[in-house]
Scaffold this motif. Structure first.
Motif, PDB file in Angstrom:
ATOM      1  N   ILE A 151       0.871  -0.844   0.298  1.00 41.93           N
ATOM      2  CA  ILE A 151       0.033  -0.337  -0.328  1.00 41.93           C
ATOM      3  C   ILE A 151       0.889   1.058  -0.480  1.00 41.93           C
ATOM      4  O   ILE A 151       1.991   0.981  -0.011  1.00 41.93           O
ATOM      5  N   ALA A 152       0.265   2.067  -0.755  1.00 36.15           N
ATOM      6  CA  ALA A 152       0.970   3.637  -0.257  1.00 36.15           C
ATOM      7  C   ALA A 152       0.045   4.421   1.057  1.00 36.15           C
ATOM      8  O   ALA A 152      -1.269   3.876   0.323  1.00 36.15           O
ATOM      9  N   VAL A 153       0.446   5.517   1.730  1.00 40.68           N
ATOM     10  CA  VAL A 153      -0.385   6.273   2.606  1.00 40.68           C
ATOM     11  C   VAL A 153       0.436   8.056   2.059  1.00 40.68           C
ATOM     12  O   VAL A 153       1.371   7.975   1.680  1.00 40.68           O
ATOM     13  N   SER A 154      -0.545   8.751   2.020  1.00 36.41           N
ATOM     14  CA  SER A 154      -0.276   9.921   2.104  1.00 36.41           C
ATOM     15  C   SER A 154      -0.917  11.144   2.669  1.00 36.41           C
ATOM     16  O   SER A 154      -1.928  10.576   3.173  1.00 36.41           O
ATOM     17  N   ASP A 155      -0.641  12.524   2.540  1.00 34.44           N
ATOM     18  CA  ASP A 155      -1.962  13.224   3.294  1.00 34.44           C
ATOM     19  C   ASP A 155      -1.277  13.910   2.959  1.00 34.44           C
ATOM     20  O   ASP A 155      -2.740  14.703   2.251  1.00 34.44           O
ATOM     21  N   ASP A 156      -1.360  14.776   1.028  1.00 32.71           N
ATOM     22  CA  ASP A 156      -1.317  15.619   0.068  1.00 32.71           C
ATOM     23  C   ASP A 156      -1.923  14.968  -1.141  1.00 32.71           C
ATOM     24  O   ASP A 156      -2.000  15.544  -2.285  1.00 32.71           O
ATOM     25  N   GLY A 157      -1.864  13.418  -0.914  1.00 33.40           N
ATOM     26  CA  GLY A 157      -1.773  13.006  -2.436  1.00 33.40           C
ATOM     27  C   GLY A 157      -0.475  13.511  -4.023  1.00 33.40           C
ATOM     28  O   GLY A 157      -0.455  13.095  -4.845  1.00 33.40           O
ATOM     29  N   VAL A 158       0.643  13.749  -2.977  1.00 32.94           N
ATOM     30  CA  VAL A 158       1.677  14.076  -3.730  1.00 32.94           C
ATOM     31  C   VAL A 158       2.945  13.574  -3.433  1.00 32.94           C
ATOM     32  O   VAL A 158       3.141  12.484  -4.017  1.00 32.94           O
ATOM     33  N   ASP A 159       3.439  13.243  -2.225  1.00 27.83           N
ATOM     34  CA  ASP A 159       3.968  12.644  -1.634  1.00 27.83           C
ATOM     35  C   ASP A 159       3.671  11.479  -0.529  1.00 27.83           C
ATOM     36  O   ASP A 159       2.796  11.676  -0.026  1.00 27.83           O
ATOM     37  N   TRP A 160       4.162  10.078  -1.171  1.00 27.46           N
ATOM     38  CA  TRP A 160       3.917   9.233  -0.399  1.00 27.46           C
ATOM     39  C   TRP A 160       4.617   8.472   0.595  1.00 27.46           C
ATOM     40  O   TRP A 160       5.481   8.218   0.130  1.00 27.46           O
ATOM     41  N   LEU A 161       4.135   7.805   1.373  1.00 30.14           N
ATOM     42  CA  LEU A 161       4.782   6.555   2.458  1.00 30.14           C
ATOM     43  C   LEU A 161       4.827   5.291   1.371  1.00 30.14           C
ATOM     44  O   LEU A 161       3.564   4.458   1.701  1.00 30.14           O
ATOM     45  N   LEU A 162       5.705   4.602   1.213  1.00 26.30           N
ATOM     46  CA  LEU A 162       5.209   2.964   0.673  1.00 26.30           C
ATOM     47  C   LEU A 162       5.321   2.043   1.812  1.00 26.30           C
ATOM     48  O   LEU A 162       6.809   2.129   2.507  1.00 26.30           O
ATOM     49  N   VAL A 163       4.687   1.499   1.969  1.00 30.58           N
ATOM     50  CA  VAL A 163       4.743   0.071   3.153  1.00 30.58           C
ATOM     51  C   VAL A 163       4.787  -1.108   2.122  1.00 30.58           C
ATOM     52  O   VAL A 163       3.915  -1.281   1.712  1.00 30.58           O
ATOM     53  N   ASN A 164       6.034  -1.581   2.518  1.00 22.53           N
ATOM     54  CA  ASN A 164       6.409  -2.951   2.019  1.00 22.53           C
ATOM     55  C   ASN A 164       6.690  -2.671  -0.344  1.00 22.53           C
ATOM     56  O   ASN A 164       5.722  -1.577  -0.727  1.00 22.53           O
ATOM     57  N   ALA A 165       7.699  -3.033  -0.171  1.00 27.49           N
ATOM     58  CA  ALA A 165       8.399  -3.134  -1.531  1.00 27.49           C
ATOM     59  C   ALA A 165       8.030  -4.269  -1.824  1.00 27.49           C
ATOM     60  O   ALA A 165       9.097  -4.641  -2.226  1.00 27.49           O
ATOM     61  N   SER A 166       6.714  -4.164  -2.912  1.00 26.37           N
ATOM     62  CA  SER A 166       6.308  -5.409  -3.867  1.00 26.37           C
ATOM     63  C   SER A 166       7.368  -5.889  -5.215  1.00 26.37           C
ATOM     64  O   SER A 166       8.077  -4.774  -5.507  1.00 26.37           O
ATOM     65  N   PRO A 167       8.046  -7.093  -4.993  1.00 28.60           N
ATOM     66  CA  PRO A 167       8.849  -6.859  -6.907  1.00 28.60           C
ATOM     67  C   PRO A 167       8.080  -6.885  -7.700  1.00 28.60           C
ATOM     68  O   PRO A 167       7.918  -6.667  -8.891  1.00 28.60           O
ATOM     69  N   ASP A 168       6.817  -6.452  -7.465  1.00 33.04           N
ATOM     70  CA  ASP A 168       5.681  -5.740  -8.873  1.00 33.04           C
ATOM     71  C   ASP A 168       5.802  -4.744  -8.666  1.00 33.04           C
ATOM     72  O   ASP A 168       5.650  -3.696  -9.077  1.00 33.04           O
ATOM     73  N   VAL A 169       6.662  -3.572  -8.063  1.00 33.08           N
ATOM     74  CA  VAL A 169       6.584  -2.767  -7.956  1.00 33.08           C
ATOM     75  C   VAL A 169       7.264  -1.239  -9.164  1.00 33.08           C
ATOM     76  O   VAL A 169       6.039  -0.221  -9.019  1.00 33.08           O
ATOM     77  N   LEU A 170       7.849  -1.584  -9.655  1.00 32.38           N
ATOM     78  CA  LEU A 170       7.676  -1.027 -11.419  1.00 32.38           C
ATOM     79  C   LEU A 170       6.223  -1.103 -11.770  1.00 32.38           C
ATOM     80  O   LEU A 170       5.296   0.119 -12.468  1.00 32.38           O
ATOM     81  N   MET A 171       5.030  -2.102 -12.188  1.00 32.38           N
ATOM     82  CA  MET A 171       4.627  -2.603 -12.243  1.00 32.38           C
ATOM     83  C   MET A 171       3.314  -1.294 -11.834  1.00 32.38           C
ATOM     84  O   MET A 171       2.107  -1.337 -12.769  1.00 32.38           O
ATOM     85  N   GLN A 172       3.877  -1.348 -10.386  1.00 35.30           N
ATOM     86  CA  GLN A 172       2.382  -0.981  -9.326  1.00 35.30           C
ATOM     87  C   GLN A 172       2.364   0.949  -9.214  1.00 35.30           C
ATOM     88  O   GLN A 172       1.337   1.628  -9.291  1.00 35.30           O
ATOM     89  N   ILE A 173       3.459   1.361  -9.828  1.00 38.03           N
ATOM     90  CA  ILE A 173       4.064   2.470  -9.942  1.00 38.03           C
ATOM     91  C   ILE A 173       3.573   2.659 -11.325  1.00 38.03           C
ATOM     92  O   ILE A 173       2.707   4.438 -11.698  1.00 38.03           O
TER      93      ILE A 173
END
Length: 304
Positions: free
Chosen positions: A42-64
């Motif tokens: 999951i990704a968490v943000s307060d402003d919708g611009v800068d995010w905290l990534l919670v767990n870095a999946s092997p699929d992260v490039l696809m997710q981005i």
């Protein structure tokens, strides 16, 4: 607080690359009512611009690529991922770190001492990344105190230790330590809302029970429907409990747990490819709906 489900499947994703069970074969051929899913994050943000990534999946490039909010394009090279927090050291939650190696500065990485130790020794990802962007390791204390993590301004985070084993490659696989696996309570000061996130939940403890009762939204382990699911399908010799997860059905299962929780939303994540709840027209999916339980999907948004 904004939460974006980047990946909702368990390790291997859905369909799993080498699996031809009813679910995986059916979603490939389009013969069942189901959608594919990437590995949980999951990704968490307060402003919708800068995010905290919670767990870095092997699929992260696809997710981005599937979530353009993670690429605000403010410069020639840019990212909305300001920091990463790890729930454990499992392969499906950490190997995506290698895909972030082109970062222009050391990656802020929040994890317990146990997880950081495994990632510097047993699976030395942090040492490897030292040859690229580098890692700014920030240990998470399990002292019952909430903490603030940039870029989140209004959201505090409270790590809660879970009873679970370290990964198979850990030096203390058979000697579980507090910190091998955590749950995370996210508290939005602006709205007062709380979210409890635990994709790997194998045992209920007093601390976990209390946290779940305080949460407005529960985003918790949905790996398998039954304890013998993997054995019955011929996919493994291990029960769901042996793999460190709480099945949905049966006495003491996740449905029973969630039924006693007052949260306004109850959502399952980290869903194994074998789980019949992936089929939208299944009896099991209907049973979840009857209990007011949702099934996470890639791209799901939770705004608080």
């Amino acid at each position: 607080m904004k939460i974006r489900v980047l990946g909702s499947a368990a390790g291997g994703g859905f369909p799993q690359w080498n699996c031809n069970c009813l679910n995986c074969d059916g979603v490939r051929k389009g013969t069942i009512q189901a959608v594919s899913r990437t590995q949980s994050s999951i990704a968490v943000s307060d402003d919708g611009v800068d995010w905290l990534l919670v767990n870095a999946s092997p699929d992260v490039l696809m997710q981005i690529r599937a979530n353009p909010v993670l690429q605000p394009a403010r410069a020639v090279r840019d990212t909305g991922i300001a920091a990463v927090l790890l729930m454990d050291a499992q392969i499906d939650h950490v190997t995506g770190l290698l895909m972030l190696r082109e970062r222009g500065s050391p990656l802020p990485l929040y994890a317990t001492q146990e997880v950081l130790a495994d990632l510097s020794q047993a699976l030395p990802l942090t040492r490897v990344l030292g040859h690229y962007c580098g890692v700014d390791a920030r240990p998470l204390a399990l002292d019952g105190a909430a903490l603030s993590i940039a870029p989140l301004r209004d959201t505090s985070l409270l790590p809660i230790p879970l009873l679970s084993k370290a990964p198979p490659y850990s030096s203390h696989r058979e000697d579980p330590h507090p910190g091998d696996n955590i749950g995370l309570m996210l508290h939005d000061a602006a709205s007062g809302a709380r979210v409890f996130y635990a994709p790997g939940l194998g045992h209920m403890t007093d601390a976990v029970e209390e946290a779940m009762r305080q949460a407005d939204v529960l985003l918790v382990d949905g790996t398998c429907w039954s304890d013998d699911e993997m054995i019955t399908l011929g996919l493994s010799k291990k029960t769901t409990h042996m793999m460190g997860h709480l099945p949905q059905s049966g006495p003491g299962g996740m449905i029973e747990v969630l039924d006693r929780m007052p949260a306004r939303r109850k959502i399952l994540i980290h869903i194994n490819n074998s789980n019949p709840i992936l089929r939208e027209d299944s009896r099991e999916r209907a049973e979840l709906a009857a209990h007011g339980i949702e099934v996470a999907f890639d791209g799901m948004e939770i705004d608080l």
